[in-house]
Design an enzyme around this catalytic site. Structure first.
Site, mmCIF file in Angstrom:
data_model
loop_
_atom_site.group_PDB
_atom_site.id
_atom_site.type_symbol
_atom_site.label_atom_id
_atom_site.label_comp_id
_atom_site.label_asym_id
_atom_site.label_seq_id
_atom_site.Cartn_x
_atom_site.Cartn_y
_atom_site.Cartn_z
ATOM 1 N N TYR A 150 -9.999 -70.734 -0.360
ATOM 2 C CA TYR A 150 -9.339 -70.133 0.829
ATOM 3 C C TYR A 150 -9.279 -68.816 0.294
ATOM 4 O O TYR A 150 -9.047 -68.294 -0.718
ATOM 5 C CB TYR A 150 -7.850 -70.474 0.608
ATOM 6 N N SER B 62 -3.332 -78.499 10.205
ATOM 7 C CA SER B 62 -3.501 -77.767 11.585
ATOM 8 C C SER B 62 -2.604 -78.672 12.504
ATOM 9 O O SER B 62 -2.798 -79.165 13.618
ATOM 10 C CB SER B 62 -4.873 -77.875 12.049
ATOM 11 N N PRO B 63 -1.342 -78.935 12.189
ATOM 12 C CA PRO B 63 -0.293 -79.599 13.091
ATOM 13 C C PRO B 63 0.031 -78.725 14.148
ATOM 14 O O PRO B 63 0.672 -79.594 15.303
ATOM 15 C CB PRO B 63 0.954 -79.740 12.019
ATOM 16 N N VAL C 224 -1.488 -75.414 20.419
ATOM 17 C CA VAL C 224 -1.272 -76.277 21.625
ATOM 18 C C VAL C 224 -0.228 -75.490 22.326
ATOM 19 O O VAL C 224 0.005 -75.569 23.642
ATOM 20 C CB VAL C 224 -0.495 -77.635 21.155
ATOM 21 N N PHE C 225 0.741 -74.449 21.730
ATOM 22 C CA PHE C 225 1.775 -73.933 22.629
ATOM 23 C C PHE C 225 1.209 -72.843 23.635
ATOM 24 O O PHE C 225 0.531 -72.021 23.316
ATOM 25 C CB PHE C 225 2.774 -73.209 21.715
#
Length: 307
Positions: A52, A216-217, A228-229
Site C-alpha cells: 500500500y 471494497s464494501p 455504488v452511491f
C-alpha cells in the site's frame, strides 16, 4: 461498536475494520486524526499491506500511531504480503519473512495480530509457507494467519502443511457485488447468477470457522466504475438505501455496511475511507438493526432477482 470473536483465536475485534491503503496520501497529522476518529468510534482493527503506497501507508501509520499514546494491545494491526506489483506473486519463505520484518519496522510495532497472504501465487510451495509461518509464530512476530482472495481448494492445500489455523479470508463483497451469495441462492438453475465461481466459498468459510473480511464494501459491481452511491446503474438500490438511511437516522455508508453485518457469517467489513467524518458515520452501522425482509429488499433492489 460491537466486537466479534475470531474463531480459533483469542482475538476479539471490532466488527468493522479500517483499511489503510490510501493513508499514503495523508500527512502525519491527518493520519493521527483518522486513527483517533476510528478508535473514538470503536474501530480498533487496522488493515495494511506491504504494497500500500509502496510501503508509505504503513510508514505514515507507524509514525502517527507511535506518537499518539494509544496502547498497542488496545488495537489490532493486520498486514498482507505476497504481491510484487507488476511483476509476480511471491509466497516464498524468504519473501514472506522479509516482508513481515519490513512491515514491522515501518509500522513501529513488535508484532502483527494477523498476517494474510494477499493474492494466490500459482507457484506456491506450501511447505515454504509453513516454514515461514512457524518461524514468525515462534519469534512472536505474528499472532495469527489468514489469506486473501483464495478459494477453498487453495486454502485446503495450505492447510495440509500449515500448522496454524487460517482464520481470515479477505474477499471483495458489497451490496452490489456478491457472487458468493448469488450462487448459493440460485442452486440448480441455469442463469448467470447460478455460476459458482468460488467453490462454495461462503459456506466453506462458515464450516471452517474463517472470518470473511469484505473489502471494497462500497464498490459498484466488480469493475472500476466507482462507488455504488449515486451510481446510474443502481438507481433503485440507491432509492432503497437512502430510504433506509433516513428511517434509521444513519448514513448511506452505514446501511451498506449493516447489510454485510446482517449476514450470519459474522463478517468483518474493511472500510477504506480516510475521511474522519465518513469513518464516524460508517461506524454507526454496528448499531443498525436490519430485518430479514430489509436485507432481501436491498438485495433485490440491486437488480438481483430471486429464483
Amino acid at each position: 461498536m460491537k466486537k466479534i470473536q475470531v474463531s480459533q483465536t483469542e482475538l476479539k475485534v471490532s466488527e468493522i475494520g479500517l483499511g489503510l491503503m490510501r493513508m499514503n496520501s495523508l500527512t502525519d497529522e491527518e493520519a493521527k486524526k483518522v486513527i483517533q476518529t476510528a478508535v473514538d468510534n470503536g474501530i480498533t482493527f487496522f488493515d495494511h499491506a506491504d504494497i500500500y503506497g509502496g510501503g508509505e501507508s504503513e510508514r505514515i501509520f507507524g509514525r502517527a500511531f507511535s506518537e499518539m499514546g494509544i496502547a498497542r494491545d488496545a488495537v489490532h494491526v493486520q498486514s498482507k504480503t505476497g504481491i510484487v506489483p507488476g511483476k509476480m506473486y511471491d509466497f516464498s519463505k524468504e519473501h514472506i519473512i522479509q516482508s513481515v520484518e519490513e512491515s514491522l519496522e515501518r509500522l513501529k510495532v513488535d508484532y502483527l495480530d494477523a498476517l494474510l497472504l494477499h493474492r494466490p501465487d500459482t507457484l506456491v510451495e506450501p511447505e515454504e509457507v509453513a516454514e515461514a509461518f512457524d518461524l514468525l509464530k515462534q519469534q512472536g512476530k505474528v499472532r495469527y494467519f489468514g489469506v486473501s482472495n483464495q478459494n477453498p481448494m487453495q486454502i485446503e492445500l495450505l492447510k495440509k502443511y500449515v500448522k496454524q489455523p487460517l482464520v481470515f479470508n479477505q474477499l471483495q463483497m458489497s451490496v452490489s457485488h456478491h457472487p458468493m451469495i448469488d450462487a448459493g441462492l440460485n442452486v440448480n438453475r441455469s442463469n448467470e447468477l447460478s455460476l459458482d465461481r468460488d467453490g462454495s466459498l461462503l459456506d466453506y468459510s462458515r464450516l471452517h470457522n474463517m472470518t470473511i473480511q469484505p473489502w471494497s464494501p462500497f464498490q459498484a459491481g466488480n469493475g472500476n466504475s466507482g462507488i455504488v452511491f449515486d451510481h446510474p446503474e443502481y438507481k433503485e438500490l440507491n432509492v432503497v438505501i437512502e430510504r433506509m438511511a433516513e428511517e434509521k437516522s444513519v448514513s448511506r455508508e452505514a446501511i451498506a455496511i449493516a447489510w454485510l453485518l446482517r449476514h450470519p457469517a459474522k463478517m468483518q467489513p474493511i472500510i477504506g475511507s480516510m475521511n474522519p467524518e465518513r469513518i464516524a458515520a460508517t461506524a454507526k452501522a454496528s448499531d443498525v438493526s436490519m430485518s430479514r425482509l430489509e436485507w432481501y429488499e436491498l438485495y433485490r433492489s440491486g437488480g438481483f432477482q430471486l429464483p
